[in-house]
Every structure is written in structure tokens, then in C-alpha cells.
Design a protein around this motif. Structure first.
Motif, short mmCIF file in Angstrom:
data_model
loop_
_atom_site.label_atom_id
_atom_site.label_comp_id
_atom_site.label_asym_id
_atom_site.label_seq_id
_atom_site.Cartn_x
_atom_site.Cartn_y
_atom_site.Cartn_z
N TYR A 47 -60.92 23.99 -18.67
CA TYR A 47 -60.43 24.56 -19.91
C TYR A 47 -58.91 24.55 -19.93
O TYR A 47 -58.27 24.93 -18.96
CB TYR A 47 -60.92 26.00 -20.08
CG TYR A 47 -62.36 26.11 -20.45
CD1 TYR A 47 -62.81 25.70 -21.70
CD2 TYR A 47 -63.29 26.60 -19.56
CE1 TYR A 47 -64.13 25.80 -22.05
CE2 TYR A 47 -64.63 26.71 -19.89
CZ TYR A 47 -65.04 26.30 -21.14
OH TYR A 47 -66.35 26.39 -21.48
N LYS A 48 -58.36 24.13 -21.06
CA LYS A 48 -56.92 24.19 -21.23
C LYS A 48 -56.52 25.50 -21.91
O LYS A 48 -55.36 25.85 -21.93
CB LYS A 48 -56.43 23.01 -22.05
CG LYS A 48 -56.59 21.70 -21.31
CD LYS A 48 -56.05 20.55 -22.11
CE LYS A 48 -56.27 19.26 -21.34
NZ LYS A 48 -55.82 18.10 -22.08
N LEU A 49 -57.51 26.19 -22.46
CA LEU A 49 -57.27 27.48 -23.11
C LEU A 49 -58.01 28.57 -22.34
O LEU A 49 -59.19 28.41 -22.04
CB LEU A 49 -57.78 27.46 -24.55
CG LEU A 49 -57.12 26.50 -25.53
CD1 LEU A 49 -57.81 26.56 -26.87
CD2 LEU A 49 -55.65 26.84 -25.68
N ARG A 54 -58.72 31.27 -26.61
CA ARG A 54 -59.92 30.84 -27.35
C ARG A 54 -60.29 31.89 -28.40
O ARG A 54 -60.64 31.55 -29.53
CB ARG A 54 -61.08 30.61 -26.40
CG ARG A 54 -60.91 29.34 -25.60
CD ARG A 54 -62.12 29.06 -24.77
NE ARG A 54 -61.94 29.73 -23.49
CZ ARG A 54 -62.88 29.87 -22.59
NH1 ARG A 54 -64.08 29.41 -22.80
NH2 ARG A 54 -62.62 30.48 -21.46
N ALA A 72 -54.86 23.18 -33.22
CA ALA A 72 -54.60 22.30 -32.08
C ALA A 72 -53.09 22.08 -31.92
O ALA A 72 -52.59 22.07 -30.78
CB ALA A 72 -55.33 20.98 -32.27
N GLN A 76 -51.09 23.33 -28.80
CA GLN A 76 -50.71 22.10 -28.10
C GLN A 76 -51.87 21.54 -27.26
O GLN A 76 -51.72 21.23 -26.08
CB GLN A 76 -49.48 22.32 -27.23
CG GLN A 76 -48.27 22.70 -28.05
CD GLN A 76 -47.07 22.99 -27.20
OE1 GLN A 76 -47.14 23.09 -25.99
NE2 GLN A 76 -45.93 23.12 -27.85
N VAL A 77 -53.04 21.46 -27.90
CA VAL A 77 -54.23 20.88 -27.28
C VAL A 77 -54.85 19.92 -28.28
O VAL A 77 -54.40 19.81 -29.42
CB VAL A 77 -55.26 21.96 -26.86
CG1 VAL A 77 -54.70 22.85 -25.77
CG2 VAL A 77 -55.72 22.77 -28.05
N ASP A 78 -55.89 19.21 -27.87
CA ASP A 78 -56.60 18.32 -28.76
C ASP A 78 -57.47 19.12 -29.72
O ASP A 78 -57.90 20.23 -29.41
CB ASP A 78 -57.46 17.36 -27.93
CG ASP A 78 -57.99 16.23 -28.76
OD1 ASP A 78 -59.23 16.14 -28.89
OD2 ASP A 78 -57.19 15.44 -29.28
N THR A 81 -60.75 20.39 -28.39
CA THR A 81 -60.67 21.60 -27.55
C THR A 81 -60.80 22.85 -28.41
O THR A 81 -61.50 23.79 -28.04
CB THR A 81 -59.33 21.62 -26.78
OG1 THR A 81 -59.25 20.43 -25.99
CG2 THR A 81 -59.23 22.84 -25.89
#
Length: 105
Positions: A47-49, A54, A72, A76-78, A81
């Protein structure tokens, strides 16, 4: 999380979120372990978050109708995500019918 205009939640909720985050993650991990695995434990994407991010993305999406693309960029994620995060925090709504309910055709 403490900005009420963005999330719609009072500042006192931050303590509750900090307390619920590890419990939510433990429940999510238990759900993943209960199903048959196709990959080894820990092989899934990381997980980037975190839980708070989230939850924040989900609250902003629901309260203001912000698209996943905008969120996003903000985090700063896709976009995928954000889509996954919102889907995990906000489970799909299900329509429950009482036993014996007849549907007209």
C-alpha cells in the motif's frame, strides 16, 4: 483529518481514527488469510496509502464528489490506488431481502 470543512468530521475523531486504524488493518489481514491464496503471504502489492489516508480519500470522495483522478493527484498516487482504497474502506452496498420476498416479473 482535523479539517471539518474537508471531511465533515469533528477534530475529536482523530483519536478514534488512530485507535481504529490498527484494528481495521488486522481485520483486513485476517480476511485475506482466510481465503485460498494464489501467491505467498507478503507477495501482494504494498500500500502506498496508510489507513488514515485511505479513510481521508474516501471521506473527501463521498462528501464533495471529488473524482478519483483529482484525489490521485492530491495524494500523488495512481488513480487505481484511490479506487482500491475507496472500495476497501466503503464496502459495496447490498440489498437484503427478507425470506419469502417475491419479486414481480
Amino acid at each position: 483529518m482535523s479539517e471539518r470543512r474537508i471531511t465533515g468530521l469533528s477534530p475529536s475523531v482523530a483519536d478514534l481514527v488512530a485507535e481504529l486504524g490498527p484494528l481495521w488493518q488486522a481485520r483486513r489481514d485476517a480476511e485475506l488469510l482466510d481465503r485460498p491464496r494464489r501467491r505467498a503471504v507478503g507477495a501482494e502489492a504494498k500500500y502506498k496509502l496508510g489507513f488514515v489516508d485511505r479513510l481521508l480519500a474516501t471521506l473527501v470522495h463521498l462528501r464533495h464528489g471529488v473524482t478519483h483522478d483529482v484525489l490521485a493527484c492530491w495524494f500523488q498516487v495512481d488513480r487505481s490506488t484511490i479506487t482500491r482504497a475507496v472500495a476497501e474502506v466503503r464496502p459495496a452496498r447490498r440489498c437484503h431481502r427478507p425470506p419469502g420476498f417475491l419479486r414481480f416479473k
